[in-house]
Design a protein around this motif. Structure first.
Motif, PDB file in Angstrom:
ATOM      1  N   SER A  17       0.892  -1.698   0.735  1.00  0.00           N
ATOM      2  CA  SER A  17       0.305   0.288  -0.331  1.00  0.00           C
ATOM      3  C   SER A  17       0.670   1.237  -0.022  1.00  0.00           C
ATOM      4  CB  SER A  17      -0.943  -0.085   1.311  1.00  0.00           C
ATOM      5  OG  SER A  17      -0.590  -0.034   2.438  1.00  0.00           O
ATOM      6  N   PRO A  18       1.989   1.177   0.419  1.00  0.00           N
ATOM      7  CA  PRO A  18       2.595   2.830   0.791  1.00  0.00           C
ATOM      8  C   PRO A  18       3.174   2.954  -1.012  1.00  0.00           C
ATOM      9  CG  PRO A  18       4.136   0.653   2.522  1.00  0.00           C
ATOM     10  CD  PRO A  18       2.870   0.118   1.290  1.00  0.00           C
ATOM     11  N   ILE A  19       3.318   1.816  -1.844  1.00  0.00           N
ATOM     12  CA  ILE A  19       3.560   2.814  -2.894  1.00  0.00           C
ATOM     13  C   ILE A  19       3.353   3.677  -3.590  1.00  0.00           C
ATOM     14  CG2 ILE A  19       3.705   1.624  -5.303  1.00  0.00           C
ATOM     15  CD1 ILE A  19       4.137  -1.182  -4.353  1.00  0.00           C
ATOM     16  N   ALA A  20       1.547   4.302  -3.243  1.00  0.00           N
ATOM     17  CA  ALA A  20       0.762   4.769  -3.899  1.00  0.00           C
ATOM     18  C   ALA A  20       1.313   6.466  -3.188  1.00  0.00           C
ATOM     19  CB  ALA A  20      -0.484   4.805  -2.877  1.00  0.00           C
ATOM     20  N   THR A  21       1.869   6.341  -1.873  1.00  0.00           N
ATOM     21  CA  THR A  21       3.066   7.595  -1.752  1.00  0.00           C
ATOM     22  C   THR A  21       3.539   8.416  -2.750  1.00  0.00           C
ATOM     23  OG1 THR A  21       4.744   6.592  -0.870  1.00  0.00           O
ATOM     24  CG2 THR A  21       2.940   7.142   0.937  1.00  0.00           C
ATOM     25  N   SER A  22       4.220   7.431  -3.262  1.00  0.00           N
ATOM     26  CA  SER A  22       5.081   7.997  -4.574  1.00  0.00           C
ATOM     27  C   SER A  22       5.143   7.945  -6.029  1.00  0.00           C
ATOM     28  CB  SER A  22       6.677   7.836  -4.620  1.00  0.00           C
ATOM     29  OG  SER A  22       6.764   6.461  -4.386  1.00  0.00           O
ATOM     30  N   PHE A  23       4.198   6.705  -5.996  1.00  0.00           N
ATOM     31  CA  PHE A  23       4.551   5.693  -8.069  1.00  0.00           C
ATOM     32  C   PHE A  23       2.580   5.271  -7.706  1.00  0.00           C
ATOM     33  CE2 PHE A  23       7.301   4.159 -10.776  1.00  0.00           C
ATOM     34  CZ  PHE A  23       6.602   4.003 -11.752  1.00  0.00           C
ATOM     35  N   PRO A  24       1.473   6.739  -7.295  1.00  0.00           N
ATOM     36  CA  PRO A  24       0.164   5.534  -7.463  1.00  0.00           C
ATOM     37  C   PRO A  24      -0.127   4.934  -8.316  1.00  0.00           C
ATOM     38  CG  PRO A  24       0.445   7.750  -8.037  1.00  0.00           C
ATOM     39  CD  PRO A  24       1.866   8.001  -7.823  1.00  0.00           C
ATOM     40  N   VAL A  25       0.648   5.010  -9.957  1.00  0.00           N
ATOM     41  CA  VAL A  25       0.215   3.805 -11.198  1.00  0.00           C
ATOM     42  C   VAL A  25       1.130   2.798 -11.362  1.00  0.00           C
ATOM     43  CG1 VAL A  25      -0.831   5.680 -12.016  1.00  0.00           C
ATOM     44  CG2 VAL A  25       1.421   5.213 -12.325  1.00  0.00           C
ATOM     45  N   PHE A  26       1.692   2.622 -10.322  1.00  0.00           N
ATOM     46  CA  PHE A  26       3.584   1.642  -9.957  1.00  0.00           C
ATOM     47  C   PHE A  26       2.896   0.278 -10.622  1.00  0.00           C
ATOM     48  CE2 PHE A  26       5.181  -2.264  -8.588  1.00  0.00           C
ATOM     49  CZ  PHE A  26       6.403  -1.938  -9.040  1.00  0.00           C
ATOM     50  N   GLU A  27       1.275  -0.471 -10.560  1.00  0.00           N
ATOM     51  CA  GLU A  27       0.902  -1.864 -10.752  1.00  0.00           C
ATOM     52  C   GLU A  27       0.477  -1.629 -12.182  1.00  0.00           C
ATOM     53  OE1 GLU A  27      -1.717  -1.575  -6.462  1.00  0.00           O
ATOM     54  OE2 GLU A  27      -1.623  -3.518  -7.386  1.00  0.00           O
ATOM     55  N   ASP A  28      -0.797  -0.744 -13.004  1.00  0.00           N
ATOM     56  CA  ASP A  28      -1.083  -0.200 -14.346  1.00  0.00           C
ATOM     57  C   ASP A  28       0.439  -0.432 -14.907  1.00  0.00           C
ATOM     58  OD1 ASP A  28      -3.821  -1.206 -13.341  1.00  0.00           O
ATOM     59  OD2 ASP A  28      -3.942   2.110 -13.500  1.00  0.00           O
ATOM     60  N   LEU A  29       1.557   0.674 -14.536  1.00  0.00           N
ATOM     61  CA  LEU A  29       2.715   0.949 -15.880  1.00  0.00           C
ATOM     62  C   LEU A  29       3.216  -0.148 -16.047  1.00  0.00           C
ATOM     63  CD1 LEU A  29       4.664   3.586 -15.660  1.00  0.00           C
ATOM     64  CD2 LEU A  29       6.141   1.823 -15.310  1.00  0.00           C
ATOM     65  N   MET A  30       3.388  -1.363 -14.817  1.00  0.00           N
ATOM     66  CA  MET A  30       3.855  -2.228 -15.461  1.00  0.00           C
ATOM     67  C   MET A  30       3.518  -3.860 -15.480  1.00  0.00           C
ATOM     68  SD  MET A  30       6.851  -1.735 -13.512  1.00  0.00           S
ATOM     69  CE  MET A  30       8.542  -3.268 -13.770  1.00  0.00           C
ATOM     70  N   ALA A  31       2.244  -3.683 -15.256  1.00  0.00           N
ATOM     71  CA  ALA A  31       1.307  -4.739 -16.175  1.00  0.00           C
ATOM     72  C   ALA A  31       1.509  -4.103 -17.555  1.00  0.00           C
ATOM     73  CB  ALA A  31       0.385  -4.346 -15.593  1.00  0.00           C
ATOM     74  N   GLY A  32       0.899  -2.809 -17.512  1.00  0.00           N
ATOM     75  CA  GLY A  32       1.172  -2.731 -19.177  1.00  0.00           C
ATOM     76  C   GLY A  32       2.393  -2.704 -19.832  1.00  0.00           C
ATOM     77  N   LEU A  33       3.378  -3.206 -19.020  1.00  0.00           N
ATOM     78  CA  LEU A  33       4.642  -3.123 -20.232  1.00  0.00           C
ATOM     79  C   LEU A  33       5.332  -4.788 -20.185  1.00  0.00           C
ATOM     80  CD1 LEU A  33       7.313  -1.507 -17.785  1.00  0.00           C
ATOM     81  CD2 LEU A  33       6.462  -0.949 -20.094  1.00  0.00           C
ATOM     82  N   GLY A  34       3.917  -5.287 -19.371  1.00  0.00           N
ATOM     83  CA  GLY A  34       4.076  -7.313 -19.507  1.00  0.00           C
ATOM     84  C   GLY A  34       4.225  -7.825 -17.908  1.00  0.00           C
ATOM     85  N   ALA A  35       3.976  -6.811 -16.779  1.00  0.00           N
ATOM     86  CA  ALA A  35       4.899  -7.721 -15.692  1.00  0.00           C
ATOM     87  C   ALA A  35       3.370  -8.270 -14.858  1.00  0.00           C
ATOM     88  CB  ALA A  35       5.519  -6.525 -14.427  1.00  0.00           C
ATOM     89  N   THR A  36       4.297  -9.599 -14.494  1.00  0.00           N
ATOM     90  CA  THR A  36       3.398  -9.962 -13.511  1.00  0.00           C
ATOM     91  C   THR A  36       3.167  -9.458 -12.120  1.00  0.00           C
ATOM     92  OG1 THR A  36       2.873 -11.761 -15.396  1.00  0.00           O
ATOM     93  CG2 THR A  36       2.143 -12.229 -13.349  1.00  0.00           C
ATOM     94  N   ILE A  37       2.527  -8.929 -11.544  1.00  0.00           N
ATOM     95  CA  ILE A  37       2.605  -8.402 -10.330  1.00  0.00           C
ATOM     96  C   ILE A  37       1.397  -8.614 -10.142  1.00  0.00           C
ATOM     97  CG2 ILE A  37       2.673  -6.713  -8.302  1.00  0.00           C
ATOM     98  CD1 ILE A  37       5.232  -5.995 -10.617  1.00  0.00           C
ATOM     99  N   GLU A  38       0.650  -9.162  -8.904  1.00  0.00           N
ATOM    100  CA  GLU A  38      -0.875  -9.336  -8.299  1.00  0.00           C
ATOM    101  C   GLU A  38      -0.929  -8.615  -6.502  1.00  0.00           C
ATOM    102  OE1 GLU A  38      -1.114 -13.021 -11.008  1.00  0.00           O
ATOM    103  OE2 GLU A  38      -0.469 -13.248  -9.457  1.00  0.00           O
ATOM    104  N   ARG A  39      -1.804  -8.405  -6.619  1.00  0.00           N
ATOM    105  CA  ARG A  39      -2.422  -8.162  -5.438  1.00  0.00           C
ATOM    106  C   ARG A  39      -2.508 -10.092  -4.293  1.00  0.00           C
ATOM    107  NH1 ARG A  39      -4.895  -2.676  -3.531  1.00  0.00           N
ATOM    108  NH2 ARG A  39      -3.883  -1.500  -5.618  1.00  0.00           N
ATOM    109  N   GLY A  40      -2.101 -10.263  -3.845  1.00  0.00           N
ATOM    110  CA  GLY A  40      -2.540 -11.289  -2.346  1.00  0.00           C
ATOM    111  C   GLY A  40      -0.495 -11.716  -2.374  1.00  0.00           C
ATOM    112  N   VAL A  41      -0.670 -12.666  -1.129  1.00  0.00           N
ATOM    113  CA  VAL A  41       0.615 -13.469  -0.753  1.00  0.00           C
ATOM    114  C   VAL A  41       0.515 -15.057  -2.247  1.00  0.00           C
ATOM    115  CG1 VAL A  41       2.014 -14.850   0.444  1.00  0.00           C
ATOM    116  CG2 VAL A  41       0.599 -12.489   1.209  1.00  0.00           C
ATOM    117  N   ALA A  42       1.581 -15.509  -2.731  1.00  0.00           N
ATOM    118  CA  ALA A  42       2.349 -16.288  -3.225  1.00  0.00           C
ATOM    119  C   ALA A  42       1.417 -18.123  -2.905  1.00  0.00           C
ATOM    120  CB  ALA A  42       3.415 -16.674  -3.914  1.00  0.00           C
TER     121      ALA A  42
END
Ligand SMILES: O=C(O)C1=C[C@@H](OP(=O)(O)O)[C@@H](O)[C@H](O)C1
Ligand SMILES: C=C(OP(=O)(O)O)C(=O)O
Length: 449
Positions: free
Chosen positions: A424-449
């Protein structure tokens, strides 16, 4: 009192090559300063490209509490109607700076030479961080502070009614301390001088000049010396915030580590007080091209083309620490995937960031199967070579956005997925991190593996 919401566990895992364009948000340091200098100016400052991360939104709220009118007119487009130097009103509630050391320290500086009182707090991370580094110099102007033991928040600052100008040598390499002193000096008569042994990010100096202050910078036998003429009339400006090199670091490092990757990261500030990571990565063998170098919003910027690279460990020059201070967490991830050892000396300031970043990275890397060594001022990572980091761990982020993003980058290149306990602290500096990384093709999901 400020919290940071419910924890959001996140997991990243190995996938295909990263491709595409990564448009990272505006620079956090410049965004804070644009709001603060806008609030201290006469007229309407128009800002574009403002980072709409929580740290900056908390500074916007604080500027309203001190009397400025701050409004959003579109994505990243903000106006600030300032109250002028010396025009701050006394806030009628506690100023909550959330997770932001920059926000609280700069705002303490700029109210310290007005005859007003304000009480500051922050989240559980910020309440652990030292404020003495700012309350010591503002005391020289005549301000008083009343905080918890160890100079911790919550803290009340009583601004000086009759401030005197100050000459101050910063005891640590800190742009926040330098900036707090300069902002306090704005409302003191005469010249305020700050000397720093190691130059740190210079956005405050550049922007003060842009807003019409008389400020000189010279290299002297004592160090890097900044002289500000007090009580200027700052005039509202148009500020185009360049993209944040500290946020660009995450997609850049991810592309270097994921085989086959080839990405473009446009318009990233290349200010020499901020670009240390890119120099370090090049020395490690990174394939980064700096295209279309130009000036935007008073800062040198370039488009970065980044391709997957096989990297080798190096000793990072200690004198480069200030120019990449926020990038050591992700650099230590890169080092873990490089061949050979990376030695990072001169990094003790990492111990007083949102978390103790040496400890947080060391424990998380060990959990992922990487051998590290540390002392108070040094982090050493024994690289395992491309594709060889085992991963398969859940790393603690300690309410620290950069720790969270760093381990999520490592999970893209490790054998097993990597989870973080709280993204959740990612939103302090990089609120679009998840979308941006997904747009590059990275697999980052919510939840624990
Ligand atoms: O002035 C600034 O905008 C900042 C200065 C640095 O902190 P220090 O001044 O504590 O080194 C940096 O770590 C922080 O992210 C932003
Ligand atoms: C250290 C950081 O920020 P701050 O000190 O403003 O909390 C950071 O963003 O890495």
């Amino acid at each position: 009192m400020s919290g940071h919401g419910d924890p959001i566990p996140m997991t990243s895992r190995k996938g295909g090559a990263l491709r595409g364009v990564a448009e990272v948000p505006g620079d956090k340091s410049i965004s804070h300063r644009a709001l603060i200098l806008g609030a201290l100016s006469v007229g309407r400052t128009e800002i574009t490209g403002l980072l709409e991360g929580q740290d900056v939104l908390d500074t916007a709220k604080a500027m309203r509490a001190f009397g400025a009118t701050v409004t959003q007119h579109g994505p990243g487009a903000w106006w600030v109607e300032g109250v002028g130097v010396g025009g701050f009103a006394e806030p009628d509630h506690v100023i909550d700076c959330g997770n932001s050391g920059t926000g609280v320290r700069l705002i303490m500086g700029c109210m310290a030479t007005s005859p007003i009182t304000a009480t500051f707090t922050g989240d559980a991370s910020l309440r652990k961080r030292p404020m003495g580094r700012v309350t010591d110099p503002i005391a020289l102007f005549g301000a008083q502070s009343y905080g918890r033991a160890g100079g911790r928040l919550p803290m009340t600052i009583v601004g000086a009614a009759e401030p005197v100008p100050v000459s101050y040598t910063t005891p640590m390499a800190s742009a926040q301390v330098k900036s707090a002193v300069l902002l306090a000096g704005l409302n003191a008569p005469g010249q305020t001088v700050v000397i720093e042994k190691t130059p740190t990010r210079d956005h405050t100096e550049r922007m003060l000049r842009g807003f019409g202050a008389e400020i000189t910078v010279e290299d002297t036998a004592e160090g890097h010396k900044i002289t500000l003429q007090g009580q200027p009339e700052l005039k509202a400006q148009t500020v185009a915030v360049p993209r944040d090199p500290s946020s660009a670091a995450f997609p850049v490092c991810a592309a270097l580590l994921v085989p086959g990757s080839d990405i473009l990261v446009p318009g990233v500030s290349q200010n020499p007080t901020r670009n240390g990571l890119f120099l370090t990565l090049k020395e490690m063998g990174a394939d980064i091209e700096f295209l279309n170098e130009r000036e935007e919003g008073g800062e040198p910027v370039a488009d970065l083309r980044v391709r997957y690279s096989e990297l080798h460990g190096i000793t990072v020059p200690a004198e480069r620490a200030a120019a990449q201070i926020d990038e050591y967490p992700v650099l230590s991830v890169v080092a873990a995937c490089a061949t050979g050892t990376t030695i990072m000396p001169g990094v003790h300031e990492l111990r007083v960031k949102e978390s103790d970043r040496i400890d947080a990275m060391a424990r998380g890397l060990e959990a992922c199967g990487v051998r590290i060594e540390e002392d108070e001022d040094t982090l050493i990572v024994h690289g395992m070579g491309p594709g060889n980091v085992p991963g398969g761990a859940t790393c603690a982020t300690h309410i620290d956005h950069r720790i969270a993003m760093s381990f999520l980058v490592l999970g893209l290149a490790s054998q097993q997925p990597i989870s973080v306990d709280d993204g959740s602290p990612i939103a302090t500096s990089f609120p679009v991190f998840e979308d941006l990384m997904a747009g590059l093709g990275a697999t980052i999901e919510r939840g624990v593996a």
